[in-house]
Design a protein around this motif. Structure first.
Motif, short mmCIF file in Angstrom:
data_model
loop_
_atom_site.label_atom_id
_atom_site.label_comp_id
_atom_site.label_asym_id
_atom_site.label_seq_id
_atom_site.Cartn_x
_atom_site.Cartn_y
_atom_site.Cartn_z
N UNK A 8 0.95 -0.98 -0.21
CA UNK A 8 -0.34 -0.12 -0.14
C UNK A 8 1.09 1.02 0.44
N UNK A 9 1.29 0.99 0.87
CA UNK A 9 2.76 2.02 0.85
C UNK A 9 3.31 2.71 -0.49
N UNK A 10 3.91 1.42 -0.63
CA UNK A 10 4.28 1.33 -2.37
C UNK A 10 3.93 2.27 -3.80
N UNK A 11 2.79 1.21 -3.33
CA UNK A 11 1.37 1.56 -4.02
C UNK A 11 1.14 3.02 -4.30
N UNK A 12 0.89 3.83 -3.18
CA UNK A 12 0.82 5.11 -2.91
C UNK A 12 2.01 5.74 -3.35
N UNK A 42 4.66 5.60 -5.25
CA UNK A 42 4.66 5.65 -6.92
C UNK A 42 3.80 5.65 -7.73
N UNK A 43 2.19 6.73 -6.57
CA UNK A 43 0.83 6.99 -7.23
C UNK A 43 1.07 8.46 -7.06
N UNK A 44 1.95 8.50 -6.88
CA UNK A 44 2.60 10.45 -6.05
C UNK A 44 3.03 10.92 -7.16
N UNK A 45 4.33 10.12 -7.23
CA UNK A 45 5.85 10.66 -8.09
C UNK A 45 5.03 10.46 -9.71
N UNK A 46 4.25 9.28 -10.49
CA UNK A 46 3.59 10.00 -11.17
C UNK A 46 2.51 10.68 -11.46
N UNK A 85 -5.37 14.93 -12.39
CA UNK A 85 -6.77 14.19 -12.03
C UNK A 85 -6.62 13.24 -11.85
N UNK A 86 -6.58 12.15 -12.93
CA UNK A 86 -6.89 10.40 -12.76
C UNK A 86 -5.93 9.86 -12.49
N UNK A 87 -4.51 10.56 -12.11
CA UNK A 87 -3.22 9.63 -10.98
C UNK A 87 -3.97 10.32 -9.56
N UNK A 88 -4.75 11.67 -9.14
CA UNK A 88 -5.04 11.53 -7.79
C UNK A 88 -6.33 11.21 -7.55
N UNK A 89 -7.09 10.87 -8.38
CA UNK A 89 -8.10 9.68 -8.26
C UNK A 89 -7.42 8.29 -8.29
N UNK A 90 -6.92 8.28 -8.43
CA UNK A 90 -6.00 6.35 -8.82
C UNK A 90 -5.57 6.13 -7.14
N UNK A 91 -5.23 7.33 -6.74
CA UNK A 91 -3.88 7.56 -5.26
C UNK A 91 -6.08 7.86 -4.68
N UNK A 92 -6.04 8.27 -4.95
CA UNK A 92 -8.00 8.63 -3.61
C UNK A 92 -8.38 7.16 -3.18
N UNK A 93 -8.86 6.32 -4.39
CA UNK A 93 -9.43 4.66 -4.83
C UNK A 93 -8.50 4.03 -4.24
N UNK A 102 10.26 3.91 -13.60
CA UNK A 102 10.46 2.97 -12.43
C UNK A 102 9.04 3.27 -11.96
N UNK A 103 8.31 4.48 -11.80
CA UNK A 103 7.28 4.09 -10.75
C UNK A 103 6.36 4.25 -11.41
N UNK A 104 5.91 3.64 -12.82
CA UNK A 104 4.61 3.01 -12.69
C UNK A 104 5.35 1.88 -12.80
#
Length: 372
Positions: A17-21, A23-27, A42-50, A94-96
């Motif tokens: 969860x930490x790793x994915x979060x 990574x999403x913030x980096x992207x 906005x799409x990446x922010x939504x993914x992070x929120x979801x 790398x983040x993706x």
């Protein structure tokens, strides 16, 4: 599942969860600051929120309690590639990859405790695949064009010709003698004709491996999916043109003195034209900065004062190319010097040979992706 197994799963879920979060913030930051793209941001922010919403089925204190960073053997395992990012595109890649792997781990281990949670993560993972694809392709394409313009030496300007057939023939002719970049410049035709030729040029130059630039008209460059637009000092400002063509396409700017060169380096321009060097037949100028200006540009480039590939322009031909090359400039933009005829291959060969005596700087560094 035993208590020990449950605790192990919770450790895995917490770590990923930490790793994915992260990574999403980096992207998200890449989409926001590198591409200036509100939709992708906005799409990446939504993914992070979801992701955060999906993780609410786990008690956060449970996850934190299961965490054992000092005892995690993985914190000591590192590879050389983890410590190096050669450019901003490598950061995004790398983040993706890291985020996709983390989401898969959340899904697989989540199945052992909560199938509904695993289904949510699976859905999110597929949505992320699509967003990541768009983000990476955008950044790769942006960097690819920036590298190609830096690797270019011969840049030719062409008009619309009298027919599509002659237009296509002219493009193929210039490609055959080693021209790297073509610019469509023709103020004598109507917008419809210019757009139609621009579209033809986009398709053909892509096939032939040339960069395709439209003079002045950012709207037509964008509509025809060209590689970029070139503007002058009295035309649409660079940053305004950037609003039209977006972050992925090239913008060139004509400059006539060092003050304009320095100003260009503070914009989002990808390259500059420097001149006029000699009197030419296509434009009339009251003043010719000449080879002294080119030498100044070259010295500013060598010192690191500017980091924009510079093309000498104005009256340059096979007969004076050595004077240009003697300034250290390695790129030229020409019109009449590469006119159709028996002399074309020889003229192109002489010009390229003279320019190749001067090295090119290909690495775009951070400029190639326009980091603020």
């Amino acid at each position: 599942m035993t208590n020990n197994e449950s605790r192990t799963v919770l450790r895995i879920l917490d770590a990923n969860f930490n790793r994915a979060g992260e990574g999403l913030r980096t992207l998200e930051e890449s989409a926001r600051f590198i591409l200036d793209d509100p939709s992708l941001s906005d799409a990446l922010k939504t993914h992070r929120h979801d992701l955060s919403e999906a993780m609410k089925c786990w008690d956060r204190l449970q996850l934190i309690s299961a965490r054992d960073t000092p005892g995690d053997v993985g914190t000591e395992l590192q590879t050389a590639s983890e410590q190096t990012r050669v450019n901003l595109h490598s950061v995004v890649s790398a983040a993706a990859v890291r985020t996709q792997q983390a989401l898969r781990c959340l899904e697989e281990y989540g199945k052992t405790i909560d199938a509904a949670f695993a289904n949510k993560i699976e859905t999110l993972r597929y949505r992320c695949y699509a967003t990541f694809q768009s983000l990476e392709l955008r950044i790769a394409n942006q960097r690819h064009r920036a590298i190609r313009i830096r690797a270019s030496r011969l840049y030719a300007l062409i008009d619309c010709e009298q027919s599509v057939e002659r237009f296509e023939s002219r493009i193929r002719e210039l490609a055959s003698v080693g021209v790297d970049v073509l610019q469509l410049r023709d103020r004598s035709v109507d917008d419809r004709t210019l757009f139609e030729r621009a579209e033809v040029g986009t398709k053909l130059t892509e096939e032939l491996g040339l960069l395709w630039i439209i003079n002045d008209r950012a709207d037509i460059a964008m509509a025809a999916r060209a590689d970029g637009v070139h503007v002058g000092q009295e035309e649409l400002p660079v940053d305004a043109a950037r609003q039209v063509v977006g972050p992925d396409r090239l913008i060139g700017l004509s400059t006539h003195d060092m003050e304009q060169v320095r100003e260009a380096s503070q914009t989002t321009a990808d390259y500059i034209g420097c001149g006029p060097t000699f009197p030419g037949r296509t434009k009339n100028f009251d003043h010719f900065p000449g080879c002294e200006f080119l030498s100044q540009v070259h010295q500013a480039t060598r010192s690191g004062e500017i980091n924009l590939p510079a093309f000498a322009i104005g009256g340059i031909s096979a007969s004076n190319i050595r004077e240009v090359a003697a300034t250290g400039i390695a790129r030229v933009a020409v019109t009449g010097a590469l006119a159709s005829g028996e002399q074309l291959p020889d003229a192109a060969s002489k010009m390229r040979a003279a320019l190749e005596a001067n090295p090119l700087t290909i690495d775009v560094g951070e400029k190639g992706v326009r980091e603020p």
